[in-house]
Design a protein around this motif. Sequence first.
Motif, short mmCIF file in Angstrom:
data_model
loop_
_atom_site.label_atom_id
_atom_site.label_comp_id
_atom_site.label_asym_id
_atom_site.label_seq_id
_atom_site.Cartn_x
_atom_site.Cartn_y
_atom_site.Cartn_z
N ARG A 197 18.77 -51.40 34.59
CA ARG A 197 18.54 -52.12 33.33
C ARG A 197 17.09 -51.99 32.88
N LYS A 198 16.14 -52.05 33.83
CA LYS A 198 14.73 -51.90 33.47
C LYS A 198 14.47 -50.50 32.94
N GLY A 199 15.07 -49.50 33.55
CA GLY A 199 14.91 -48.12 33.09
C GLY A 199 15.47 -47.93 31.69
N LEU A 200 16.64 -48.50 31.43
CA LEU A 200 17.24 -48.40 30.11
C LEU A 200 16.39 -49.12 29.06
N ALA A 201 15.86 -50.28 29.41
CA ALA A 201 15.03 -51.03 28.47
C ALA A 201 13.75 -50.26 28.16
N GLU A 202 13.17 -49.64 29.17
CA GLU A 202 11.95 -48.85 28.96
C GLU A 202 12.25 -47.63 28.08
N ALA A 203 13.38 -46.99 28.30
CA ALA A 203 13.75 -45.83 27.48
C ALA A 203 13.97 -46.24 26.03
N ARG A 204 14.62 -47.39 25.81
CA ARG A 204 14.83 -47.88 24.44
C ARG A 204 13.49 -48.20 23.77
N ARG A 205 12.58 -48.81 24.53
CA ARG A 205 11.27 -49.13 23.97
C ARG A 205 10.51 -47.87 23.60
N ARG A 206 10.58 -46.86 24.48
CA ARG A 206 9.91 -45.59 24.22
C ARG A 206 10.50 -44.89 22.99
N GLU A 207 11.82 -44.89 22.88
CA GLU A 207 12.47 -44.28 21.71
C GLU A 207 12.06 -44.98 20.42
N ALA A 208 12.00 -46.30 20.47
CA ALA A 208 11.61 -47.06 19.27
C ALA A 208 10.16 -46.73 18.89
N ALA A 209 9.29 -46.62 19.87
CA ALA A 209 7.88 -46.30 19.59
C ALA A 209 7.76 -44.89 19.01
N GLU A 210 8.52 -43.95 19.55
CA GLU A 210 8.49 -42.59 19.02
C GLU A 210 9.01 -42.53 17.59
N GLU A 211 10.03 -43.31 17.32
CA GLU A 211 10.58 -43.35 15.96
C GLU A 211 9.56 -43.93 14.98
N VAL A 212 8.87 -44.97 15.40
CA VAL A 212 7.83 -45.56 14.55
C VAL A 212 6.73 -44.53 14.30
N ALA A 213 6.32 -43.84 15.35
CA ALA A 213 5.27 -42.83 15.21
C ALA A 213 5.73 -41.71 14.28
#
Length: 191
Positions: free
Chosen positions: A152-168
């Motif tokens: 679950r922590k890995g999935l949450a980190e991946a979602r956070r990273r994807e969201a940050a990349e999308e914002v960038a």
Amino acid sequence: MSFQDVKPSSAPRRPGEKRGLLQSYQGPPPPDSTLLEAQQQDSGTGMGYSALSDDILAYRRHVDMLQKLAAMVGTPQETAAAQMQLRLQTDVVSELGQKIEGRLLASERTLASPGGGGSTAAQARATHAKLTRDYRRMETVFKNTQLDIKRRKGLAEARRREAAEEVARVLCESMKLRPTDPERQTWLRVL
């Protein structure tokens, strides 16, 4: 029969009459015969299986609490306090597991020592086997819960990273930066 089969009484109550469990409470419950038998067996064999059984029940309760906390990982309900509670609960379960392991090992050594046979020893071995099996089952649940937390922590980190990349990406597009621009690479690293 289930609780749904029981219908509340439609008869009117007299003034001052209460409905429910409080009305029927007559004092402490009678002693549980199985608890008394376990205490008598413990005093006869000297193994202390009732204390070990209590520890395994406590272990089960703590693992259940850990599972509830694990369900919050990666959700909006996961706060810093929930993360701290998750770490503390994991520590409690680990320490209790070590304590139970030590007691099981000690009782196993006692059972393996020479001397003592008959029905008392056979009963002690059966009790030991059952408690060991119960503990191993809950230990497996604990280990699976730990794996679930990591996942679950890995999935949450991946979602956070994807969201940050999308914002960038959106930010860079709005600034009309090309993928090779150094400024775009800086934005990707920052977010």
